[in-house]
Design a protein around this motif. Structure first.
Motif, short mmCIF file in Angstrom:
data_model
loop_
_atom_site.label_atom_id
_atom_site.label_comp_id
_atom_site.label_asym_id
_atom_site.label_seq_id
_atom_site.Cartn_x
_atom_site.Cartn_y
_atom_site.Cartn_z
N GLU A 25 0.84 -1.20 0.00
CA GLU A 25 0.00 0.00 0.00
C GLU A 25 0.87 1.25 0.00
N ASN A 26 0.41 2.27 -0.73
CA ASN A 26 1.08 3.57 -0.83
C ASN A 26 2.44 3.50 -1.53
N ALA A 27 2.75 2.39 -2.20
CA ALA A 27 4.01 2.30 -2.96
C ALA A 27 3.90 3.20 -4.18
N PRO A 28 4.96 3.95 -4.51
CA PRO A 28 4.90 4.81 -5.69
C PRO A 28 4.81 3.98 -6.96
N GLU A 29 4.20 4.55 -8.00
CA GLU A 29 4.07 3.84 -9.26
C GLU A 29 5.45 3.59 -9.86
N SER A 110 11.79 -6.49 -5.88
CA SER A 110 11.65 -5.07 -5.60
C SER A 110 11.03 -4.88 -4.22
N GLN A 111 11.38 -3.79 -3.57
CA GLN A 111 10.92 -3.58 -2.21
C GLN A 111 9.45 -3.17 -2.14
N ASP A 112 8.84 -2.84 -3.28
CA ASP A 112 7.42 -2.49 -3.26
C ASP A 112 6.52 -3.72 -3.30
N PHE A 113 7.11 -4.91 -3.52
CA PHE A 113 6.33 -6.14 -3.50
C PHE A 113 6.39 -6.76 -2.11
N GLU A 114 5.35 -7.52 -1.78
CA GLU A 114 5.21 -8.05 -0.42
C GLU A 114 6.00 -9.35 -0.23
N PHE A 115 7.17 -9.22 0.38
CA PHE A 115 7.98 -10.39 0.75
C PHE A 115 8.27 -10.30 2.25
N SER A 116 8.53 -11.44 2.85
CA SER A 116 8.70 -11.48 4.31
C SER A 116 9.92 -12.31 4.68
N HIS A 117 10.05 -12.61 5.97
CA HIS A 117 11.17 -13.39 6.49
C HIS A 117 11.18 -14.81 5.92
N ARG A 118 10.04 -15.28 5.40
CA ARG A 118 9.96 -16.66 4.91
C ARG A 118 10.93 -16.93 3.76
N VAL A 126 15.97 -5.59 -4.37
CA VAL A 126 16.41 -4.69 -5.43
C VAL A 126 15.85 -3.30 -5.16
N ASP A 127 16.72 -2.31 -5.10
CA ASP A 127 16.31 -0.94 -4.83
C ASP A 127 15.42 -0.42 -5.96
N GLN A 128 14.35 0.30 -5.60
CA GLN A 128 13.40 0.77 -6.60
C GLN A 128 13.99 1.79 -7.56
N GLN A 129 14.98 2.54 -7.12
CA GLN A 129 15.59 3.55 -7.98
C GLN A 129 16.79 3.01 -8.75
N ARG A 130 17.65 2.25 -8.07
CA ARG A 130 18.87 1.76 -8.71
C ARG A 130 18.64 0.48 -9.50
N GLY A 131 17.61 -0.27 -9.14
CA GLY A 131 17.32 -1.50 -9.86
C GLY A 131 18.35 -2.59 -9.58
N PHE A 132 18.53 -3.48 -10.56
CA PHE A 132 19.49 -4.58 -10.43
C PHE A 132 20.88 -4.01 -10.70
N ASP A 133 21.46 -3.42 -9.66
CA ASP A 133 22.74 -2.72 -9.79
C ASP A 133 23.90 -3.66 -9.48
N GLU A 134 25.08 -3.09 -9.34
CA GLU A 134 26.28 -3.89 -9.11
C GLU A 134 26.21 -4.63 -7.77
N THR A 135 25.61 -4.00 -6.77
CA THR A 135 25.50 -4.65 -5.46
C THR A 135 24.61 -5.89 -5.56
#
Length: 204
Positions: A25-29, A110-118, A126-135
């Motif tokens: 919820e409230n995740a940016p487009e 991506s961090q805007d999708f619902e994932f948990s400790h499982r 994956v950072d929403q701005q940098r994407g699949f970066d070198e890290t």
């Protein structure tokens, strides 16, 4: 074989970011282009012929498998399946996909999708701005090297078929495998008829 679940939010070619029930919820487009992500991931996996990709975005709801492969040309022919994300979170869709499979896996999420400790131990956020970066790429390589031959061995046609068929079909195939080798034809015919009846009933 190693499954790479691609759940990276964004736009790829003509495939836009569609509204999803599995977005926080409230995740940016998410409108960032994934072209660089796909190309970097494709180059990373070039050293690991045993790694295949399962797409966990919402694109399969609107585009067929051929369009999905064409838009993700940087993946080559590695896209073997998609997640069924209707009615559940992407994390649950991953777990459902793996219900009858025992191959190692990694989730690019991506961090805007619902994932948990499982799935934390098998997930690379994956950072929403940098994407699949070198890290993220370096973290994926750590996982792949740890999987050894599962990631580096070339896959057979049977391996690809097993990765491509749906979980339901895979379960039914296992049900059929034993009776199809039965010595008594009459017993086999009865069991086959029962299974076909069950399939038709479940499809209604």
């Amino acid at each position: 074989m190693v499954f790479i679940f691609f759940c990276v939010s964004g736009v790829l070619g003509p495939m836009s970011r569609h509204p999803s029930l599995t977005t926080r919820e409230n995740a940016p487009e998410a409108t960032r282009s994934l072209e660089k992500d796909v190309l970097r991931l494709g180059r990373t996996l070039s050293r690991y012929p045993g790694a295949v990709i399962v797409v966990g975005n919402d694109w399969p709801l609107c585009y067929d498998f051929r369009n999905l492969r064409e838009a993700g040309h940087g993946f080559g022919r590695r896209v073997v399946n998609v997640l069924n994300t209707v009615g559940s979170t992407k994390e649950q869709a991953v777990l459902d996909f793996r219900a009858n499979r025992h191959d190692p896996f990694v989730i690019l999420a991506s961090q805007d999708f619902e994932f948990s400790h499982r799935t934390a131990s098998s997930r690379i956020d994956v950072d929403q701005q940098r994407g699949f970066d070198e890290t993220a790429r370096a973290a994926l390589e750590v996982h792949l090297r740890g999987f050894g031959a599962c990631a580096t061995d070339t896959l057979s046609d049977d391996d690809i078929l097993r990765a491509t068929v749906g979980t339901y079909a895979l379960r039914k195939a296992r049900d059929i495998k034993s009776p199809i080798r039965a010595n008594e034809d009459a017993a086999f015919q009865r069991r086959l008829a029962e299974m076909l009846f069950d399939v038709k009933r479940e499809e209604r």
